[in-house]
Design a protein around this motif. Sequence first.
Motif, mmCIF file in Angstrom:
data_model
loop_
_atom_site.group_PDB
_atom_site.id
_atom_site.type_symbol
_atom_site.label_atom_id
_atom_site.label_comp_id
_atom_site.label_asym_id
_atom_site.label_seq_id
_atom_site.Cartn_x
_atom_site.Cartn_y
_atom_site.Cartn_z
ATOM 1 N N GLY A 438 -16.464 -19.197 -9.715
ATOM 2 C CA GLY A 438 -15.634 -18.040 -10.014
ATOM 3 C C GLY A 438 -16.482 -16.795 -9.808
ATOM 4 N N PHE A 439 -16.042 -15.686 -10.357
ATOM 5 C CA PHE A 439 -16.831 -14.458 -10.300
ATOM 6 C C PHE A 439 -16.850 -13.775 -11.654
ATOM 7 N N GLU A 440 -17.989 -13.158 -11.949
ATOM 8 C CA GLU A 440 -18.127 -12.364 -13.171
ATOM 9 C C GLU A 440 -18.357 -10.906 -12.790
ATOM 10 N N VAL A 441 -17.664 -10.029 -13.466
ATOM 11 C CA VAL A 441 -17.885 -8.603 -13.252
ATOM 12 C C VAL A 441 -18.722 -8.082 -14.422
ATOM 13 N N PRO A 442 -19.799 -7.350 -14.135
ATOM 14 C CA PRO A 442 -20.673 -6.882 -15.213
ATOM 15 C C PRO A 442 -19.947 -5.944 -16.181
ATOM 16 N N ILE A 443 -20.312 -6.079 -17.460
ATOM 17 C CA ILE A 443 -19.780 -5.192 -18.496
ATOM 18 C C ILE A 443 -20.941 -4.380 -19.040
ATOM 19 N N ASN A 444 -20.757 -3.073 -19.059
ATOM 20 C CA ASN A 444 -21.789 -2.174 -19.570
ATOM 21 C C ASN A 444 -21.160 -1.254 -20.608
ATOM 22 N N ASN A 445 -21.673 -1.353 -21.845
ATOM 23 C CA ASN A 445 -21.124 -0.512 -22.915
ATOM 24 C C ASN A 445 -19.628 -0.742 -23.107
ATOM 25 N N PHE A 446 -19.223 -1.992 -23.011
ATOM 26 C CA PHE A 446 -17.818 -2.374 -23.142
ATOM 27 C C PHE A 446 -16.941 -1.680 -22.094
ATOM 28 N N LYS A 447 -17.475 -1.495 -20.909
ATOM 29 C CA LYS A 447 -16.714 -0.916 -19.811
ATOM 30 C C LYS A 447 -17.006 -1.678 -18.525
ATOM 31 N N ILE A 448 -16.041 -1.645 -17.620
ATOM 32 C CA ILE A 448 -16.163 -2.296 -16.314
ATOM 33 C C ILE A 448 -16.062 -1.233 -15.238
ATOM 34 N N ASP A 449 -16.877 -1.363 -14.214
ATOM 35 C CA ASP A 449 -16.798 -0.464 -13.062
ATOM 36 C C ASP A 449 -15.694 -0.991 -12.136
ATOM 37 N N PRO A 450 -14.578 -0.270 -12.010
ATOM 38 C CA PRO A 450 -13.483 -0.747 -11.152
ATOM 39 C C PRO A 450 -13.907 -0.970 -9.703
ATOM 40 N N ASP A 451 -14.914 -0.232 -9.238
ATOM 41 C CA ASP A 451 -15.384 -0.421 -7.861
ATOM 42 C C ASP A 451 -15.978 -1.812 -7.663
ATOM 43 N N ILE A 452 -16.715 -2.278 -8.666
ATOM 44 C CA ILE A 452 -17.313 -3.619 -8.562
ATOM 45 C C ILE A 452 -16.220 -4.685 -8.612
ATOM 46 N N LEU A 453 -15.251 -4.503 -9.505
ATOM 47 C CA LEU A 453 -14.137 -5.448 -9.586
ATOM 48 C C LEU A 453 -13.358 -5.468 -8.264
ATOM 49 N N ALA A 454 -13.131 -4.293 -7.681
ATOM 50 C CA ALA A 454 -12.450 -4.212 -6.384
ATOM 51 C C ALA A 454 -13.265 -4.903 -5.289
ATOM 52 N N HIS A 455 -14.584 -4.754 -5.344
ATOM 53 C CA HIS A 455 -15.489 -5.409 -4.382
ATOM 54 C C HIS A 455 -15.312 -6.930 -4.439
ATOM 55 N N ILE A 456 -15.219 -7.467 -5.652
ATOM 56 C CA ILE A 456 -15.032 -8.912 -5.817
ATOM 57 C C ILE A 456 -13.700 -9.347 -5.207
ATOM 58 N N PHE A 457 -12.638 -8.610 -5.517
ATOM 59 C CA PHE A 457 -11.329 -8.934 -4.934
ATOM 60 C C PHE A 457 -11.387 -8.904 -3.400
ATOM 61 N N GLU A 458 -12.050 -7.901 -2.889
ATOM 62 C CA GLU A 458 -12.179 -7.739 -1.433
ATOM 63 C C GLU A 458 -12.865 -8.951 -0.814
ATOM 64 N N ASP A 459 -13.944 -9.405 -1.426
ATOM 65 C CA ASP A 459 -14.666 -10.580 -0.902
ATOM 66 C C ASP A 459 -13.786 -11.825 -0.916
#
Length: 512
Positions: A438-459
């Motif tokens: 699967g894929f994990e999107v990093p969480i920083n300070n209880f927030k997600i960077d939508p660009d990274i999540l979009a990158h995963i979807f794109e791949d």
Amino acid sequence: MYVVYLVTELYKPVGGLYRYTDSLIRAWNEALSNGKTNIEPIVIGVKDPKQPLADLQQSERFKEFIEENEGVNVYEARRGGRTCYFIEGKVPDISFFHYILWERYRIKSHKSSKWKYYTDTLSPFWYWAPRVIRFLMEKEGIKVKCIDAQDWLAFPAGFLARDELEIPLNCRLHSGEYGRSLGNPDLDAAPVWIEAASLVFSDYVQGVSINETIFEITHLMPLRDIIVEDVKERKGVFWYGYQKLKERKIENFLIYEPREELVMLMDVVGGMPNGIHLNEWDKITKKDILNGKKMLKRMMPDKKGFIFFIGRPDYRKGLDFLLEAFSKILPEHPETGLVIASSMNEEEFDRYSKIIERLSIKESTYILDKWLEDDEKKSLFCASDIIALPSLYEPFGIVALEGLAADYACEKNGTTGPVVVCGNTGGMDEIIKSGVSGFEVPINNFKIDPDILAHIFEDIFTKRGLRKKISKNGAKRVQSKHFRWDYILEKVFEVYDKAVRNFESLKRSSAY
């Protein structure tokens, strides 16, 4: 020999506590029938006075207890293939009872007592549960090995029963206040102090993943120190010495690496996962998967790829970040649709509809505003390309495990399953191997960077063979013994043994 299992969310089949209890008890029943254990569970839950009886009936087993005690009822119903008991009642003197909780365990009830559920449902459960257990011990002569209390909602009943009946206690953390509040718990309310008290007044504390247990305990330790210092004069020098030793043992859990993947049971604290019944996913057929695809097509006929989100419309579930990430990939992937399966009230529906409108993704987003039946959910999981679970906090994340089970069902039917994409939080970080199962999107300070999540979807949508590889690996991952309920039950019994040893050690030391 018996274990008394205390749980509050057993009235209706909703929520993680219900699902955990139902699955564990079913595995327990099977172990009893196969002669693998002689320990039986006695499950005691709560009946909210505001709720109708539904399938609950007056318990004949406790008829004498009800007649002898004014202001309490005990009902029964079948859960997990077993008769379970539900307490409803009133506390004779609620103010004095809350004072006792403060004096003994430093539980702050003043602010929480303004919450009706706290005073009318939880407090009576805490007050009467030890008395129900005593009744069983005295009238039926049963021997109780251990009490197993689920979450802060049941811990005080465990504290009182442990002290009054001298029974070892395990407290199981399913979802902690520090995580639920995204790092900002109300320190004037009872829940976080009850959790901290479990590190003082129970004999073992177990979380539903190693990560979650480490996260919550790390934050609870300063509160634990306050409680220990507050009550040390009343409890005595031997007790204080024991607590200092216990502190070192808790710290060992925080600093040592687990010897076994997904499971870490040390002297006084442990973490291990929930499980899944794969035999239910064995029943999935090609027709079920096709039905799921048809359901998705009916929602958005012009779409070819589907991202599926399921969860409460809660900020912690990361839906806001998911919508933004989806808006970023849509221009390059207009054939992709996002399905949001979430039962929303009018205010929540309006809020997310406005976000969808603002992001210009209305034509590609479908809100499935309903509670999904289990067979519908399984079919939709298997039919989706991506299962998006970008939670900012998740103690375990059973839905991620179900996503891998969908891979398992699809692979058995000769097709490719979904890719689970989740936040690297709690148990989900332990379930998913990013880029492998699967894929994990990093969480920083209880927030997600939508660009990274979009990158995963794109791949996932563009890299040939990636989804097939991950589907196969996801199917293998979910078959790990660590997610089998029979294996988890064995580890639960280990927890009970540790709680008993710690309790007996405390008594021998004259610190009890």
